[in-house]
Design a protein around this motif. Structure first.
Motif, PDB file in Angstrom:
ATOM      1  N   GLY A 113       1.079   4.129  -2.850  1.00 44.57           N
ATOM      2  CA  GLY A 113       0.815   5.521  -2.488  1.00 44.57           C
ATOM      3  C   GLY A 113       1.972   6.432  -2.865  1.00 44.57           C
ATOM      4  N   SER A 114       3.191   5.959  -2.643  1.00 43.47           N
ATOM      5  CA  SER A 114       4.375   6.744  -3.005  1.00 43.47           C
ATOM      6  C   SER A 114       4.472   6.933  -4.512  1.00 43.47           C
ATOM      7  CB  SER A 114       5.640   6.060  -2.485  1.00 43.47           C
ATOM      8  OG  SER A 114       5.642   6.050  -1.077  1.00 43.47           O
ATOM      9  N   LEU A 115       4.162   5.893  -5.257  1.00 38.15           N
ATOM     10  CA  LEU A 115       4.172   6.022  -6.720  1.00 38.15           C
ATOM     11  C   LEU A 115       3.111   7.013  -7.198  1.00 38.15           C
ATOM     12  CD1 LEU A 115       4.698   2.314  -7.801  1.00 38.15           C
ATOM     13  CD2 LEU A 115       6.319   4.215  -8.057  1.00 38.15           C
ATOM     14  N   ALA A 116       1.943   6.965  -6.572  1.00 35.77           N
ATOM     15  CA  ALA A 116       0.887   7.916  -6.931  1.00 35.77           C
ATOM     16  C   ALA A 116       1.325   9.343  -6.608  1.00 35.77           C
ATOM     17  CB  ALA A 116      -0.408   7.569  -6.196  1.00 35.77           C
ATOM     18  N   ARG A 117       1.971   9.537  -5.476  1.00 38.68           N
ATOM     19  CA  ARG A 117       2.459  10.861  -5.088  1.00 38.68           C
ATOM     20  C   ARG A 117       3.511  11.353  -6.073  1.00 38.68           C
ATOM     21  NH1 ARG A 117       3.496  15.376  -4.912  1.00 38.68           N
ATOM     22  NH2 ARG A 117       4.413  16.521  -3.199  1.00 38.68           N
ATOM     23  N   TYR A 118       4.397  10.475  -6.477  1.00 39.15           N
ATOM     24  CA  TYR A 118       5.413  10.815  -7.459  1.00 39.15           C
ATOM     25  C   TYR A 118       4.766  11.236  -8.784  1.00 39.15           C
ATOM     26  CZ  TYR A 118       9.273  10.254 -10.752  1.00 39.15           C
ATOM     27  OH  TYR A 118      10.201  10.458 -11.750  1.00 39.15           O
ATOM     28  N   GLY A 119       3.741  10.499  -9.197  1.00 35.77           N
ATOM     29  CA  GLY A 119       3.038  10.824 -10.434  1.00 35.77           C
ATOM     30  C   GLY A 119       2.384  12.192 -10.381  1.00 35.77           C
ATOM     31  N   ILE A 120       1.781  12.524  -9.268  1.00 36.72           N
ATOM     32  CA  ILE A 120       1.162  13.848  -9.130  1.00 36.72           C
ATOM     33  C   ILE A 120       2.232  14.936  -9.158  1.00 36.72           C
ATOM     34  CG2 ILE A 120      -0.004  15.362  -7.468  1.00 36.72           C
ATOM     35  CD1 ILE A 120      -1.935  13.144  -6.938  1.00 36.72           C
ATOM     36  N   GLY A 121       3.330  14.690  -8.468  1.00 32.05           N
ATOM     37  CA  GLY A 121       4.423  15.664  -8.482  1.00 32.05           C
ATOM     38  C   GLY A 121       4.947  15.902  -9.895  1.00 32.05           C
ATOM     39  N   ARG A 122       5.092  14.831 -10.654  1.00 25.96           N
ATOM     40  CA  ARG A 122       5.550  14.953 -12.041  1.00 25.96           C
ATOM     41  C   ARG A 122       4.539  15.707 -12.898  1.00 25.96           C
ATOM     42  NH1 ARG A 122      10.184  12.513 -14.505  1.00 25.96           N
ATOM     43  NH2 ARG A 122       8.778  12.601 -16.257  1.00 25.96           N
ATOM     44  N   ALA A 123       3.272  15.410 -12.696  1.00 27.84           N
ATOM     45  CA  ALA A 123       2.230  16.079 -13.481  1.00 27.84           C
ATOM     46  C   ALA A 123       2.247  17.584 -13.231  1.00 27.84           C
ATOM     47  CB  ALA A 123       0.859  15.497 -13.159  1.00 27.84           C
ATOM     48  N   PHE A 124       2.386  17.993 -11.984  1.00 25.29           N
ATOM     49  CA  PHE A 124       2.360  19.422 -11.670  1.00 25.29           C
ATOM     50  C   PHE A 124       3.682  20.119 -11.977  1.00 25.29           C
ATOM     51  CE2 PHE A 124      -1.537  18.380  -9.474  1.00 25.29           C
ATOM     52  CZ  PHE A 124      -2.300  19.504  -9.718  1.00 25.29           C
ATOM     53  N   SER A 125       4.761  19.373 -12.133  1.00 27.30           N
ATOM     54  CA  SER A 125       6.041  20.009 -12.447  1.00 27.30           C
ATOM     55  C   SER A 125       6.050  20.575 -13.869  1.00 27.30           C
ATOM     56  CB  SER A 125       7.190  19.011 -12.270  1.00 27.30           C
ATOM     57  OG  SER A 125       7.147  18.002 -13.262  1.00 27.30           O
ATOM     58  N   GLN A 126       5.088  20.184 -14.674  1.00 27.88           N
ATOM     59  CA  GLN A 126       4.980  20.715 -16.035  1.00 27.88           C
ATOM     60  C   GLN A 126       4.544  22.180 -16.042  1.00 27.88           C
ATOM     61  OE1 GLN A 126       2.518  18.178 -18.461  1.00 27.88           O
ATOM     62  NE2 GLN A 126       3.452  16.336 -17.616  1.00 27.88           N
ATOM     63  N   GLY A 185       0.823  -1.214   0.000  1.00 25.99           N
ATOM     64  CA  GLY A 185       0.000   0.000   0.000  1.00 25.99           C
ATOM     65  C   GLY A 185       0.851   1.255   0.000  1.00 25.99           C
ATOM     66  N   GLY A 186       1.894   1.276   0.838  1.00 22.81           N
ATOM     67  CA  GLY A 186       2.780   2.436   0.903  1.00 22.81           C
ATOM     68  C   GLY A 186       3.526   2.663  -0.397  1.00 22.81           C
ATOM     69  N   GLY A 187       3.961   1.577  -1.020  1.00 26.21           N
ATOM     70  CA  GLY A 187       4.650   1.701  -2.304  1.00 26.21           C
ATOM     71  C   GLY A 187       3.749   2.287  -3.372  1.00 26.21           C
ATOM     72  N   PHE A 225      -1.289   3.057   1.791  1.00 27.21           N
ATOM     73  CA  PHE A 225      -1.474   3.943   0.645  1.00 27.21           C
ATOM     74  C   PHE A 225      -1.518   5.417   1.051  1.00 27.21           C
ATOM     75  CE2 PHE A 225      -3.683   6.291  -2.614  1.00 27.21           C
ATOM     76  CZ  PHE A 225      -3.027   5.854  -3.757  1.00 27.21           C
ATOM     77  N   CYS A 226      -2.406   5.784   1.956  1.00 27.74           N
ATOM     78  CA  CYS A 226      -2.515   7.200   2.334  1.00 27.74           C
ATOM     79  C   CYS A 226      -1.256   7.687   3.043  1.00 27.74           C
ATOM     80  CB  CYS A 226      -3.752   7.430   3.205  1.00 27.74           C
ATOM     81  SG  CYS A 226      -5.296   7.331   2.276  1.00 27.74           S
ATOM     82  N   GLY A 227      -0.605   6.787   3.799  1.00 34.54           N
ATOM     83  CA  GLY A 227       0.654   7.154   4.439  1.00 34.54           C
ATOM     84  C   GLY A 227       1.740   7.471   3.428  1.00 34.54           C
ATOM     85  N   GLY A 228       1.800   6.699   2.349  1.00 31.69           N
ATOM     86  CA  GLY A 228       2.785   6.952   1.302  1.00 31.69           C
ATOM     87  C   GLY A 228       2.389   8.071   0.358  1.00 31.69           C
ATOM     88  N   PHE A 229       1.100   8.350   0.281  1.00 32.99           N
ATOM     89  CA  PHE A 229       0.576   9.317  -0.676  1.00 32.99           C
ATOM     90  C   PHE A 229       0.491  10.725  -0.110  1.00 32.99           C
ATOM     91  CE2 PHE A 229      -3.299  10.810  -3.176  1.00 32.99           C
ATOM     92  CZ  PHE A 229      -2.580  11.105  -4.316  1.00 32.99           C
TER      93      PHE A 229
END
Length: 127
Positions: free
Chosen positions: A14-27, A10-12, A73-77
């Motif tokens: 969540g972390s991947l989802a957080r990374y994806g959001i960070g990448r999306a907004f870095s544009q 779940g944490g993994g 998930f929420c902990g990693g996200f």
């Protein structure tokens, strides 16, 4: 041991989802930390939805699901540490308005998302 694996997966995710959001907004470069705000609001919505869903489920199912969704998930996200750091950086760079807005919007939007999630979980997932 199974609980550790459940939290780990779940944490993994969540972390991947957080990374994806960070990448999306870095544009879209911005002083305001929209990626962190979005991740925290979505994490609150997910957690609230889980809470609403859990009111209708057995304690055993809820306990295992909680490890995956809430702790993992929420902990990693969600990113309270990022929120804190980015807000302090805004203050240190004399961006007082943006820092204050980040605090205000984060608190209001995250509480609202949690409440909305609870309602959604109780209303649509009460199966």
């Amino acid at each position: 041991m199974n609980n550790l694996i459940i939290v780990f997966v779940g944490g993994g995710l969540g972390s991947l989802a957080r990374y994806g959001i960070g990448r999306a907004f870095s544009q879209w470069p911005s002083v305001f930390p929209f990626g962190t705000l979005t991740a925290n609001i979505l994490a609150c919505l997910i957690l609230g939805t889980f809470g609403g869903w859990a009111t209708f489920k057995s304690a055993d199912l809820v306990a295992t699901s909680r490890l995956f969704v809430v702790v993992g998930f929420c902990g990693g996200f969600s990113t309270f540490s990022s929120f804190s750091n980015e807000t302090i950086q805004l203050f240190l760079n004399d961006r007082w308005v943006e820092a204050s807005l980040n605090i205000l919007i984060s608190i209001i939007a995250c509480f609202a998302a949690t409440l909305l999630g609870m309602w959604l979980g109780k209303t649509f997932l009460a199966i």
